[in-house]
Design an enzyme around this catalytic site. Structure first.
Site, PDB file in Angstrom:
ATOM      1  N   SER A  51       0.875  -1.172  -0.196  1.00  0.00           N
ATOM      2  CA  SER A  51      -0.265   0.022  -0.056  1.00  0.00           C
ATOM      3  C   SER A  51       0.871   1.418  -0.162  1.00  0.00           C
ATOM      4  O   SER A  51       0.216   2.402  -0.111  1.00  0.00           O
ATOM      5  CB  SER A  51      -1.080   0.015   1.178  1.00  0.00           C
ATOM      6  OG  SER A  51      -0.248   0.046   2.530  1.00  0.00           O
TER       7      SER A  51
ATOM      8  N   LYS B  41     -16.103   8.137  10.571  1.00  0.00           N
ATOM      9  CA  LYS B  41     -15.025   7.022   9.804  1.00  0.00           C
ATOM     10  C   LYS B  41     -15.767   6.017   9.330  1.00  0.00           C
ATOM     11  O   LYS B  41     -15.906   6.044   7.985  1.00  0.00           O
ATOM     12  CB  LYS B  41     -14.015   6.736  11.132  1.00  0.00           C
ATOM     13  CG  LYS B  41     -12.706   5.977  10.472  1.00  0.00           C
ATOM     14  CD  LYS B  41     -12.897   4.738   9.834  1.00  0.00           C
ATOM     15  CE  LYS B  41     -11.789   4.082   9.252  1.00  0.00           C
ATOM     16  NZ  LYS B  41     -12.113   2.905   8.560  1.00  0.00           N
TER      17      LYS B  41
ATOM     18  N   ASP C 252     -15.562   6.621   5.446  1.00  0.00           N
ATOM     19  CA  ASP C 252     -14.359   6.041   4.572  1.00  0.00           C
ATOM     20  C   ASP C 252     -14.910   4.570   4.214  1.00  0.00           C
ATOM     21  O   ASP C 252     -14.758   4.288   3.169  1.00  0.00           O
ATOM     22  CB  ASP C 252     -13.377   5.889   5.812  1.00  0.00           C
ATOM     23  CG  ASP C 252     -11.908   4.988   5.845  1.00  0.00           C
ATOM     24  OD1 ASP C 252     -12.187   3.984   5.128  1.00  0.00           O
ATOM     25  OD2 ASP C 252     -10.747   5.540   6.097  1.00  0.00           O
TER      26      ASP C 252
ATOM     27  N   CYS D 101     -14.596   3.115  -0.024  1.00  0.00           N
ATOM     28  CA  CYS D 101     -14.508   1.912  -1.092  1.00  0.00           C
ATOM     29  C   CYS D 101     -15.313   2.087  -2.154  1.00  0.00           C
ATOM     30  O   CYS D 101     -15.182   1.754  -3.391  1.00  0.00           O
ATOM     31  CB  CYS D 101     -15.060   0.736   0.040  1.00  0.00           C
ATOM     32  SG  CYS D 101     -13.705   0.443   1.132  1.00  0.00           S
TER      33      CYS D 101
ATOM     34  N   HIS E  14      -9.495  -6.384   5.285  1.00  0.00           N
ATOM     35  CA  HIS E  14      -7.982  -6.382   5.664  1.00  0.00           C
ATOM     36  C   HIS E  14      -6.959  -7.226   5.325  1.00  0.00           C
ATOM     37  O   HIS E  14      -5.805  -6.800   4.909  1.00  0.00           O
ATOM     38  CB  HIS E  14      -8.013  -5.852   7.120  1.00  0.00           C
ATOM     39  CG  HIS E  14      -6.742  -5.181   7.533  1.00  0.00           C
ATOM     40  ND1 HIS E  14      -6.843  -3.574   7.285  1.00  0.00           N
ATOM     41  CD2 HIS E  14      -5.552  -5.689   8.067  1.00  0.00           C
ATOM     42  CE1 HIS E  14      -5.313  -3.258   7.771  1.00  0.00           C
ATOM     43  NE2 HIS E  14      -4.843  -4.222   8.201  1.00  0.00           N
TER      44      HIS E  14
ATOM     45  N   HIS F 222      -8.268   5.254  -0.688  1.00  0.00           N
ATOM     46  CA  HIS F 222      -9.349   6.240  -0.583  1.00  0.00           C
ATOM     47  C   HIS F 222      -8.826   7.585  -1.037  1.00  0.00           C
ATOM     48  O   HIS F 222      -7.483   8.016  -0.803  1.00  0.00           O
ATOM     49  CB  HIS F 222      -9.834   6.121   0.688  1.00  0.00           C
ATOM     50  CG  HIS F 222     -10.591   5.145   1.138  1.00  0.00           C
ATOM     51  ND1 HIS F 222     -10.579   3.955   0.244  1.00  0.00           N
ATOM     52  CD2 HIS F 222     -11.138   4.576   2.379  1.00  0.00           C
ATOM     53  CE1 HIS F 222     -11.385   2.991   0.989  1.00  0.00           C
ATOM     54  NE2 HIS F 222     -11.681   3.488   2.516  1.00  0.00           N
TER      55      HIS F 222
ATOM     56  N   GLN G  83      -8.416  10.530  14.000  1.00  0.00           N
ATOM     57  CA  GLN G  83      -7.281   9.723  14.282  1.00  0.00           C
ATOM     58  C   GLN G  83      -6.474  11.003  15.265  1.00  0.00           C
ATOM     59  O   GLN G  83      -5.890  10.738  16.422  1.00  0.00           O
ATOM     60  CB  GLN G  83      -6.314   9.446  13.338  1.00  0.00           C
ATOM     61  CG  GLN G  83      -6.587   8.106  12.997  1.00  0.00           C
ATOM     62  CD  GLN G  83      -6.350   6.929  13.650  1.00  0.00           C
ATOM     63  OE1 GLN G  83      -5.909   7.114  14.778  1.00  0.00           O
ATOM     64  NE2 GLN G  83      -6.416   5.788  13.501  1.00  0.00           N
TER      65      GLN G  83
HETATM   66  P1  NAI Z   1     -18.699  -4.801   8.611  1.00  0.00           P
HETATM   67  O1  NAI Z   1     -18.749  -5.640   9.844  1.00  0.00           O
HETATM   68  O2  NAI Z   1     -19.337  -3.485   8.728  1.00  0.00           O
HETATM   69  O3  NAI Z   1     -19.166  -5.628   7.446  1.00  0.00           O
HETATM   70  C1  NAI Z   1     -18.694  -7.277   7.295  1.00  0.00           C
HETATM   71  C2  NAI Z   1     -19.925  -7.714   6.670  1.00  0.00           C
HETATM   72  O4  NAI Z   1     -19.571  -9.163   6.184  1.00  0.00           O
HETATM   73  C3  NAI Z   1     -20.959  -8.166   7.868  1.00  0.00           C
HETATM   74  O5  NAI Z   1     -22.256  -7.769   7.635  1.00  0.00           O
HETATM   75  C4  NAI Z   1     -20.933  -9.729   8.078  1.00  0.00           C
HETATM   76  O6  NAI Z   1     -22.317 -10.303   8.367  1.00  0.00           O
HETATM   77  C5  NAI Z   1     -20.498 -10.004   6.758  1.00  0.00           C
HETATM   78  N1  NAI Z   1     -19.907 -11.303   6.634  1.00  0.00           N
HETATM   79  C6  NAI Z   1     -18.934 -12.101   7.493  1.00  0.00           C
HETATM   80  N2  NAI Z   1     -18.713 -13.194   7.111  1.00  0.00           N
HETATM   81  C7  NAI Z   1     -19.269 -13.453   5.842  1.00  0.00           C
HETATM   82  C8  NAI Z   1     -19.343 -14.459   5.170  1.00  0.00           C
HETATM   83  N3  NAI Z   1     -18.473 -15.479   5.274  1.00  0.00           N
HETATM   84  N4  NAI Z   1     -20.042 -14.366   4.012  1.00  0.00           N
HETATM   85  C9  NAI Z   1     -20.690 -13.170   3.611  1.00  0.00           C
HETATM   86  N5  NAI Z   1     -20.570 -12.255   4.470  1.00  0.00           N
HETATM   87  C10 NAI Z   1     -19.967 -12.220   5.671  1.00  0.00           C
HETATM   88  O7  NAI Z   1     -17.169  -4.448   8.300  1.00  0.00           O
HETATM   89  P2  NAI Z   1     -16.837  -3.534   7.460  1.00  0.00           P
HETATM   90  O8  NAI Z   1     -16.421  -2.131   8.246  1.00  0.00           O
HETATM   91  O9  NAI Z   1     -17.496  -3.229   6.356  1.00  0.00           O
HETATM   92  O10 NAI Z   1     -15.010  -3.956   7.160  1.00  0.00           O
HETATM   93  C11 NAI Z   1     -15.167  -5.073   6.313  1.00  0.00           C
HETATM   94  C12 NAI Z   1     -13.565  -5.290   6.160  1.00  0.00           C
HETATM   95  O11 NAI Z   1     -12.924  -4.251   5.442  1.00  0.00           O
HETATM   96  C13 NAI Z   1     -12.770  -5.304   7.352  1.00  0.00           C
HETATM   97  O12 NAI Z   1     -11.699  -6.268   7.270  1.00  0.00           O
HETATM   98  C14 NAI Z   1     -12.159  -3.813   7.343  1.00  0.00           C
HETATM   99  O13 NAI Z   1     -11.069  -3.667   8.474  1.00  0.00           O
HETATM  100  C15 NAI Z   1     -11.785  -3.577   6.003  1.00  0.00           C
HETATM  101  N6  NAI Z   1     -11.917  -2.274   5.464  1.00  0.00           N
HETATM  102  C16 NAI Z   1     -10.955  -2.123   4.410  1.00  0.00           C
HETATM  103  C17 NAI Z   1     -10.945  -0.587   3.641  1.00  0.00           C
HETATM  104  C18 NAI Z   1     -10.031  -0.799   2.571  1.00  0.00           C
HETATM  105  O14 NAI Z   1      -9.973   0.304   2.263  1.00  0.00           O
HETATM  106  N7  NAI Z   1      -9.725  -1.584   2.022  1.00  0.00           N
HETATM  107  C19 NAI Z   1     -11.743   0.410   4.496  1.00  0.00           C
HETATM  108  C20 NAI Z   1     -12.371   0.220   5.703  1.00  0.00           C
HETATM  109  C21 NAI Z   1     -12.348  -1.183   6.381  1.00  0.00           C
END
Ligand code: NAI
Length: 479
Positions: free
Chosen positions: A83, A232, A236, A241, A347, A400, A412
């Site tokens: 990254s 956040k 974000d 995304c 992540h 982002h 932060q």
């Molecule tokens: P969240 O908890 O709001 O959403 C995750 C969803 O995935 C939940 O609704 C859950 O029920 C569902 N889920 C879990 N296991 C599953 C499966 N096997 N099949 C289908 N659905 C399933 O979490 P959020 O905030 O959406 O974050 C998701 C990931 O993205 C985290 O790892 C977070 O750290 C990461 N992230 C990445 C960013 C990026 O820029 N790439 C930015 C922000 C967060």
């Protein structure tokens, strides 16, 4: 000036380019710039030693220089091997007044395309202050926090478990690193942990780790959960995304998204943003979900909802956004269409089972370009895997955009000020910022978008039970 041991980045000659992009980004980061103005006279972070483990991008560069302008000393590493934006890293090391020959900025240990050994070495370096550890950590995903906690645990035990006990490559590298560290200084991590006033954690996955550590009694210092500030995760994770997912897919593959069948795994904040952007491109989007509430939301938003297995024969693109592990396995990819694109925006790289894919009998990896690989199955079909299963928006694109990172990073900065100036008021545990501070972060971003608020009359405020100046919602409100 910095000595050669004080940093490791790809190429300091990129600093001018980085500086120009940092200056452009500042204009798009009104929250951070407003905090610089607000605290210009008082320097609330004077004397604070801050270690950051967070994607070393242009936007993070503006965060770092904001912390410095508030008085902090900073050391930084990225929280992902792909990254780092090398020009941003160079500009931060060189500093606004230095030159590539005489860098006099901030110690940064980060470059795009680290090995896992490099990655953990960089994290360790960012935590290594001349006489101990940091006062504060800015973490994204929890790796810096994890390294400190593992170090303390093994020092207490007097030994590091054998590498053969590791359940992942990451763990193996961490065990090796800590074994060396224990041999050199059996008290290093205990010394480090004693100085730490707290950590502010950026993302869902890191926050999950913190709550788990606290639940099992392992957490050693207070933590502020920045992710769950409304300004956040509802910005974000979602709008960030919405922007950077399709950016990564396009830069990686240049594939036309319109008309394609796309599966988004997970309909949390990240999944909601991803699905919206893909639909905006004209894709037919199906969501997979385990949570009935999120599944119902997806349905109400007009997406079909189905298990991944049902979609394998038709999916052109599969994106994981769950933060869970093994959501897409090798057996799934074995049944996908030829040149189906598979990418992760959660992540860690276990969300797509990359270890399983590598071990699939007869599989062959054909590199196309950095962060894009074809994985050829014995039956002749291949899938395209982005960023080796690591977050594709930062691996294949630049993450982002500045404006949304300004909302995250304003949280932060406020969290760091809280921990440094009022850390003793935070017990060991995981805390969120007060609603007023969340509303403050939003306020700092309104003017730039031409937003004009409606002011409640005292009678109206009393009628709905809030104060005229906020907070406008109870803590349980979900937005
Ligand atoms: P969240 O908890 O709001 O959403 C995750 C969803 O995935 C939940 O609704 C859950 O029920 C569902 N889920 C879990 N296991 C599953 C499966 N096997 N099949 C289908 N659905 C399933 O979490 P959020 O905030 O959406 O974050 C998701 C990931 O993205 C985290 O790892 C977070 O750290 C990461 N992230 C990445 C960013 C990026 O820029 N790439 C930015 C922000 C967060």
């Amino acid at each position: 000036p910095l000595s050669a041991d004080d940093f490791k980045v790809a190429d300091l000659s990129l600093a001018d380019f980085g500086r120009r992009e940092i200056q452009m980004a500042q204009h798009e980061m009104p929250g951070l710039m407003a905090l610089r103005d607000e605290y210009a006279g008082s320097a609330p972070l004077r004397g604070a030693r801050i270690t950051g483990s967070l994607h070393m991008t242009v936007q993070t560069a503006v965060l770092i220089e904001t912390l410095v302008s508030l008085g902090a000393d900073v050391r930084w590493a990225s929280c992902n091997i792909f990254s780092t934006q090398d020009h941003a890293a160079a500009a931060i090391v060189v500093g606004p007044r230095g030159t590539p020959q005489q860098p006099c900025g901030i110690p940064v240990f980060a470059w795009k395309g680290e090995t896992l050994e490099d990655y953990w070495w960089c994290t360790e370096r960012a935590l290594a202050w001349p006489d101990g550890g940091p006062d504060l950590i800015v973490d994204d995903g929890g790796d810096a926090t994890l390294l400190v906690h593992r170090g303390v645990e093994y020092e207490k035990a007097g030994q590091v478990p054998p590498s053969s006990s590791a359940t992942s490559k990451d763990e193996e590298v961490v065990l090796n690193l800590l074994r060396r560290s224990l041999a050199e200084d059996p008290n290093r991590w205990n010394t480090v942990v004693h100085g730490i006033r707290g950590v502010s954690e950026e993302t869902t996955t890191g926050v999950l780790r913190l709550y788990e550590m606290h639940r099992t009694g392992q957490l050693l210092f207070p933590a502020i959960n920045v992710n769950d500030s409304v300004t956040k995760s509802k910005f974000d994770n979602r709008y960030g995304c919405r922007h950077s997912l399709i950016d990564g897919i396009k830069r990686g593959t240049d594939v036309l998204i319109g008309g394609k069948t796309v599966v988004v795994c997970g309909y949390g904040d990240v999944g909601k943003g991803c699905a919206e952007s893909l639909r905006g491109q004209g894709a037919k989007v199906t969501v997979t979900e385990a949570d009935p509430i999120c599944a119902l939301q997806a349905a109400m938003d007009g997406y079909s909802v189905a298990p991944l297995e049902d979609m394998l024969p038709t999916a052109d693109i599969v994106v994981t956004a769950t933060g869970n592990k093994h959501v897409v396995h090798a057996e799934h990819m074995a049944r996908m269409k030829h040149q189906a694109i598979v990418g992760n925006i959660g992540h860690f790289d276990n969300e797509i089972d990359m270890a399983g894919l590598e071990a699939y009998p007869g599989i062959e990896r054909v590199p196309v370009k950095p962060q894009v690989d074809l994985w050829q199955f014995p039956d002749g079909h291949a899938v395209v895997v982005l960023s080796e299963g690591r977050l594709l928006n930062l691996g294949n694109a630049t993450g982002h955009p500045s404006f949304v990172m300004s909302t995250s990073f304003a949280n932060q900065v406020i969290a760091q000020i809280e921990l440094f100036t009022r850390g003793h008021e935070y017990a060991i545990g995981v805390h969120r910022l007060a609603k007023q501070l969340d509303e403050k972060v939003a306020r700092l971003h309104l003017e730039a978008l031409g937003v004009r608020l409606t002011r409640l009359t005292p009678e109206q405020a009393a009628y709905i039970g809030v104060s005229v100046n906020g907070p406008y919602k109870p803590d349980h409100y979900r937005y």
